[in-house]
Write a protein that holds these residues in place. Structure first.
Motif, PDB file in Angstrom:
ATOM      1  N   MET A  21       0.843  -1.201   0.000  1.00  0.00           N
ATOM      2  CA  MET A  21       0.000   0.000   0.000  1.00  0.00           C
ATOM      3  C   MET A  21       0.879   1.252   0.000  1.00  0.00           C
ATOM      4  N   ASN A  22       0.537   2.196  -0.880  1.00  0.00           N
ATOM      5  CA  ASN A  22       1.221   3.487  -0.898  1.00  0.00           C
ATOM      6  C   ASN A  22       0.795   4.330   0.298  1.00  0.00           C
ATOM      7  N   LYS A  23       1.674   5.242   0.703  1.00  0.00           N
ATOM      8  CA  LYS A  23       1.352   6.206   1.755  1.00  0.00           C
ATOM      9  C   LYS A  23       1.456   7.615   1.194  1.00  0.00           C
ATOM     10  N   ALA A  24       0.563   8.493   1.653  1.00  0.00           N
ATOM     11  CA  ALA A  24       0.609   9.896   1.243  1.00  0.00           C
ATOM     12  C   ALA A  24       0.563  10.786   2.473  1.00  0.00           C
ATOM     13  N   LEU A  25       1.447  11.777   2.526  1.00  0.00           N
ATOM     14  CA  LEU A  25       1.374  12.813   3.550  1.00  0.00           C
ATOM     15  C   LEU A  25       0.617  13.997   2.957  1.00  0.00           C
ATOM     16  N   ILE A  26      -0.378  14.499   3.680  1.00  0.00           N
ATOM     17  CA  ILE A  26      -1.266  15.522   3.132  1.00  0.00           C
ATOM     18  C   ILE A  26      -1.269  16.754   4.030  1.00  0.00           C
ATOM     19  N   SER A  27      -0.928  17.890   3.437  1.00  0.00           N
ATOM     20  CA  SER A  27      -0.991  19.150   4.177  1.00  0.00           C
ATOM     21  C   SER A  27      -2.244  19.912   3.773  1.00  0.00           C
TER      22      SER A  27
ATOM     23  N   LYS B  36      -5.970  13.573  16.807  1.00  0.00           N
ATOM     24  CA  LYS B  36      -7.135  13.009  17.486  1.00  0.00           C
ATOM     25  C   LYS B  36      -7.422  11.569  17.089  1.00  0.00           C
ATOM     26  N   GLU B  37      -6.810  11.113  16.010  1.00  0.00           N
ATOM     27  CA  GLU B  37      -7.075   9.756  15.553  1.00  0.00           C
ATOM     28  C   GLU B  37      -5.894   9.254  14.734  1.00  0.00           C
ATOM     29  N   ALA B  38      -5.933   7.966  14.401  1.00  0.00           N
ATOM     30  CA  ALA B  38      -4.878   7.367  13.583  1.00  0.00           C
ATOM     31  C   ALA B  38      -4.811   8.057  12.223  1.00  0.00           C
ATOM     32  N   GLY B  39      -3.614   8.106  11.676  1.00  0.00           N
ATOM     33  CA  GLY B  39      -3.442   8.728  10.370  1.00  0.00           C
ATOM     34  C   GLY B  39      -3.319  10.235  10.440  1.00  0.00           C
ATOM     35  N   GLU B  40      -2.946  10.762  11.620  1.00  0.00           N
ATOM     36  CA  GLU B  40      -2.772  12.207  11.785  1.00  0.00           C
ATOM     37  C   GLU B  40      -1.405  12.501  12.382  1.00  0.00           C
TER      38      GLU B  40
ATOM     39  N   LEU C 289      -8.054   4.059  -3.545  1.00  0.00           N
ATOM     40  CA  LEU C 289      -6.939   3.830  -4.478  1.00  0.00           C
ATOM     41  C   LEU C 289      -5.812   3.033  -3.829  1.00  0.00           C
ATOM     42  N   ASN C 290      -6.104   2.473  -2.652  1.00  0.00           N
ATOM     43  CA  ASN C 290      -5.116   1.703  -1.900  1.00  0.00           C
ATOM     44  C   ASN C 290      -3.935   2.583  -1.452  1.00  0.00           C
ATOM     45  N   VAL C 291      -4.289   3.813  -1.074  1.00  0.00           N
ATOM     46  CA  VAL C 291      -3.312   4.766  -0.541  1.00  0.00           C
ATOM     47  C   VAL C 291      -3.696   5.082   0.901  1.00  0.00           C
ATOM     48  N   TYR C 292      -2.729   4.966   1.808  1.00  0.00           N
ATOM     49  CA  TYR C 292      -2.972   5.290   3.221  1.00  0.00           C
ATOM     50  C   TYR C 292      -2.639   6.762   3.449  1.00  0.00           C
ATOM     51  N   PRO C 293      -3.654   7.598   3.771  1.00  0.00           N
ATOM     52  CA  PRO C 293      -3.388   9.023   3.943  1.00  0.00           C
ATOM     53  C   PRO C 293      -2.978   9.370   5.371  1.00  0.00           C
ATOM     54  N   GLN C 294      -1.992  10.249   5.490  1.00  0.00           N
ATOM     55  CA  GLN C 294      -1.585  10.803   6.782  1.00  0.00           C
ATOM     56  C   GLN C 294      -1.752  12.321   6.704  1.00  0.00           C
ATOM     57  N   PHE C 295      -2.573  12.877   7.577  1.00  0.00           N
ATOM     58  CA  PHE C 295      -2.922  14.294   7.507  1.00  0.00           C
ATOM     59  C   PHE C 295      -2.145  15.109   8.534  1.00  0.00           C
ATOM     60  N   LEU C 296      -1.653  16.245   8.119  1.00  0.00           N
ATOM     61  CA  LEU C 296      -1.063  17.205   9.054  1.00  0.00           C
ATOM     62  C   LEU C 296      -2.205  18.017   9.662  1.00  0.00           C
ATOM     63  N   VAL C 297      -2.354  17.966  10.969  1.00  0.00           N
ATOM     64  CA  VAL C 297      -3.506  18.570  11.644  1.00  0.00           C
ATOM     65  C   VAL C 297      -3.044  19.428  12.821  1.00  0.00           C
ATOM     66  N   LYS C 298      -3.965  20.252  13.304  1.00  0.00           N
ATOM     67  CA  LYS C 298      -3.654  21.111  14.455  1.00  0.00           C
ATOM     68  C   LYS C 298      -3.352  20.279  15.697  1.00  0.00           C
ATOM     69  N   GLU C 299      -4.226  19.330  15.994  1.00  0.00           N
ATOM     70  CA  GLU C 299      -4.044  18.438  17.134  1.00  0.00           C
ATOM     71  C   GLU C 299      -4.392  17.015  16.711  1.00  0.00           C
TER      72      GLU C 299
END
Length: 338
Positions: A1-7, A43-47, A31-41
């Protein structure tokens, strides 16, 4: 699985940006991409906390590509600091030899010359650029971006509106969606809220989209008129309120977009070009914020009431086209990661 960092502007309570985050998570996961989000705080997995440099670097290093988007991230209207932050994430991606994508963004305004130069240099190193309107493409070309620029649409057009229950807590009402931190006379806005009520004999509900910024302004209108302010932090709750409305007057970009998604008669108040660009696509008339006064609003509101069925038909006809353009963002991602 691909990973994506998202701002993006995630975790600050802006309803439009939270809708974008939901769309990105759903579509990338499909699309079988694991998203990782840049967030203020976190609160859950993938952040990942957006101001933790080492976690951001780790996120870039462990990702296959980095996405900047959507929304209006690359601009210096609010501050240059914000622009530098989002450009720096793209630069980090290229330092670590990762693909960098700009997806479905509205670009500008970018007024300072140094900011235009930095944006040009950074975006010319990106692998994929898609923008949500032709004006954004034109601006990037003007400042010297030579990469191919695809014109798509805002990601929120792909937000899945499932069954929305009717909001039965009110009689028939119209919505005045307000935006704080604009140079607007509070008494004038209170008069506009009253005029909406007088012309339709329906309640006016005041709806903030960004709690910290919009709610104080909304409360001042409430204090002067007695019209209720509804504050919701959940996208579906906001859509439920909007779905039950008759007419919507919107000051924020995503209040206009959500009105279109719900096929509601809407009168946009233009505070910058992104509102004008979206309105132009759907052939909707609006009012420039610097010309917002009671006589001008009354005339525009009368026109809206007179033509509301025609407006709804125009929206219905063009909505599938907008959704297809929004889908193109993810078609491009597939192409560029394969």
């Amino acid at each position: 699985m691909n990973k994506a960092l998202i701002s993006g502007y995630f975790g600050f309570g802006n309803i439009g940006d939270e809708a974008i985050k939901i769309v990105l998570r759903k579509e990338l996961s499909s699309l079988n991409v694991y998203p990782q989000f840049l967030v203020k705080e976190v609160k859950e997995a993938g952040e990942i906390k957006r101001d933790n440099l080492w976690d951001i670097i780790r996120g870039v290093v462990t990702s296959n590509f980095v996405i900047s988007g959507g929304g209006g991230l690359l601009q210096d209207r609010t501050s240059s600091r914000s622009l530098y932050y989002y450009l720096s994430i793209l630069i980090l991606a290229k330092i670590f030899k990762k693909k960098a994508f700009i997806i479905g963004q509205g670009i500008g305004p970018i007024n300072r010359n140094i900011n235009r130069i930095l944006t040009k240099i950074t975006l010319n190193k990106c692998d994929l650029i898609s923008v949500r309107d032709g004006a954004s493409k034109k601006l990037l070309e003007e400042i010297g971006v030579k990469k191919e620029i695809f014109v798509t649409q805002d990601l929120s057009f792909l937000y899945e509106i499932e069954f929305l229950k009717k909001d039965l807590s009110h009689t028939q009402y119209n919505i005045l969606q307000v935006k704080g931190r604009e140079n607007i006379d509070i008494e004038e806005m209170a008069d506009i809220a009253r005029l909406m009520h007088d012309k339709t004999k329906e309640e006016t509900v005041i709806l903030p989209f960004f709690r910290n910024v919009d709610e104080p302004f909304a409360r001042e209108i409430e204090k002067r008129t007695g019209f209720k302010v509804l504050v919701k932090d959940n996208v579906d709750e906001v859509l439920t309120i909007m779905n039950s409305a008759h007419i919507i007057v919107g000051m924020r970009y995503h209040s206009l977009l959500f009105s279109i998604l719900l096929q509601k008669p809407v009168l946009p108040i233009f505070y910058d070009n992104k509102m004008r660009n979206l309105s132009k696509f759907f052939e909707l008339d609006g009012i420039d914020i610097d010309k917002l006064n009671l006589p001008n609003f009354s005339k525009a509101f009368d026109t809206l009431l007179k033509n509301e069925e025609e407006i709804k038909k125009r929206i219905k006809d063009k909505l599938p086209i907008a959704k297809a353009y929004a889908r193109k963002n993810f078609d491009l991602i597939i192409k560029y990661i394969s």
